[in-house]
Scaffold this active site. Structure first.
Site, PDB file in Angstrom:
ATOM      1  N   LEU A  43     -14.685  39.025  72.418  1.00  0.00           N
ATOM      2  CA  LEU A  43     -13.819  40.200  72.491  1.00  0.00           C
ATOM      3  C   LEU A  43     -14.474  41.152  73.476  1.00  0.00           C
ATOM      4  O   LEU A  43     -15.694  41.323  73.448  1.00  0.00           O
ATOM      5  CB  LEU A  43     -13.694  40.876  71.117  1.00  0.00           C
ATOM      6  CG  LEU A  43     -13.015  40.074  70.003  1.00  0.00           C
ATOM      7  CD1 LEU A  43     -12.982  40.880  68.707  1.00  0.00           C
ATOM      8  CD2 LEU A  43     -11.596  39.669  70.395  1.00  0.00           C
ATOM      9  N   ASP A  44     -13.679  41.772  74.345  1.00  0.00           N
ATOM     10  CA  ASP A  44     -14.286  42.675  75.315  1.00  0.00           C
ATOM     11  C   ASP A  44     -14.794  43.940  74.631  1.00  0.00           C
ATOM     12  O   ASP A  44     -14.519  44.193  73.451  1.00  0.00           O
ATOM     13  CB  ASP A  44     -13.320  42.990  76.462  1.00  0.00           C
ATOM     14  CG  ASP A  44     -12.112  43.803  76.028  1.00  0.00           C
ATOM     15  OD1 ASP A  44     -12.301  44.885  75.433  1.00  0.00           O
ATOM     16  OD2 ASP A  44     -10.974  43.378  76.295  1.00  0.00           O
ATOM     17  N   LYS A  45     -15.527  44.723  75.380  1.00  0.00           N
ATOM     18  CA  LYS A  45     -16.227  45.890  74.834  1.00  0.00           C
ATOM     19  C   LYS A  45     -15.300  46.853  74.122  1.00  0.00           C
ATOM     20  O   LYS A  45     -15.667  47.467  73.115  1.00  0.00           O
ATOM     21  CB  LYS A  45     -16.966  46.597  75.982  1.00  0.00           C
ATOM     22  CG  LYS A  45     -17.963  47.647  75.556  1.00  0.00           C
ATOM     23  CD  LYS A  45     -18.754  48.119  76.769  1.00  0.00           C
ATOM     24  CE  LYS A  45     -19.846  49.103  76.367  1.00  0.00           C
ATOM     25  NZ  LYS A  45     -20.660  49.536  77.537  1.00  0.00           N
TER      26      LYS A  45
END
Length: 245
Positions: free
Chosen positions: A113-115
């Site tokens: 999952l991106d930041k």
């Protein structure tokens, strides 16, 4: 034919689980810090069967043994943490017990999952499981809740379900995805692929911008309401199989 139970030297096993070096385990054993089936295990060169029930039978410094290889944990990923060890800033691995960062095989995220994306994230040291979950052949569905900058127009559902949408910079169309409208600026999107920033780019292709993104479900596994951001727990074998349900 019954499956052969693997065995391991105690010091090697504990070292691979991040407890310390062989020398440190030898000292711990001699000091009575390793207990197996209620008895002190002082000879750490001894080979023992590595069975699934070992954590219930062995104690290290008065605490139950960590899960042996094959652990799978469910994390409610907080905002601002990254899944890549190559990026700067806070990592999801920082949440784990220190010794778990020294395990071999290493614990890795199952996908990323991106930041700026929160929610359901799995971590494991089981490479076979990791590849089963992320394999394109499995088509494991992922459900995201997207909060949008502008109201939906009503055309997004057909666009995402068409199987014809090509993201900017790519030439292969996306697999059909399912949109469920929650409110004018909120929707659930179910995808079966894991392309780079896919959900954000899909809404961008529809002329909108994702302001917040939260993963709620992976296959048949749902993020529990009582698991706060930054909290994690180990999954049972039945829960792991829910992923593929």
């Amino acid at each position: 034919m019954s499956k052969k139970i693997p065995t391991s030297r105690v010091d090697k096993l504990l070292g691979s689980m991040g407890y310390g070096s062989r020398a440190e385990m030898a000292r711990l054993g001699k000091a009575g810090g390793i207990v197996l089936d209620g008895a002190d295990l002082t000879d750490v060169s001894k080979r023992i069967p590595v069975t699934p029930d070992l954590p219930s039978r062995m104690e290290i410094d008065g605490e139950p043994l960590d899960p042996v290889q094959g652990l799978v944990m469910l994390l409610n990923k907080p905002l601002g943490m990254t899944c890549s060890r190559k990026e700067d800033g806070s990592l999801v691995y920082d949440i784990l017990p220190d010794r778990w960062k020294r395990r071999d095989p290493a614990i890795s995220t199952i996908g990323r999952l991106d930041k700026q994306t929160t929610g359901l994230l799995l971590l494991t040291d089981d490479g076979d499981l990791l590849h089963r979950v992320i394999s394109p052949k499995r088509h494991v569905a992922k459900v995201y809740r997207a909060t949008l900058a502008r109201p939906l127009t009503g055309t997004e559902g057909a666009l995402f379900a068409s199987g014809d949408l090509v993201l900017e910079g790519e030439d292969k169309p996306l697999a059909p995805a399912i949109l469920e409208v929650v409110s004018p600026t909120e929707a659930l999107l179910t995808v079966t692929e894991g392309r780079y920033h896919q959900v954000r780019r899909m809404f961008a292709a529809a002329g909108n911008h994702v302001e917040a993104l939260h993963r709620e479900r992976l296959g048949g596994l749902v993020l529990p309401d009582d698991l706060a951001p930054g909290e994690w727990r180990l999954l049972t074998p039945d829960e792991i199989e829910l992923i593929f349900a």
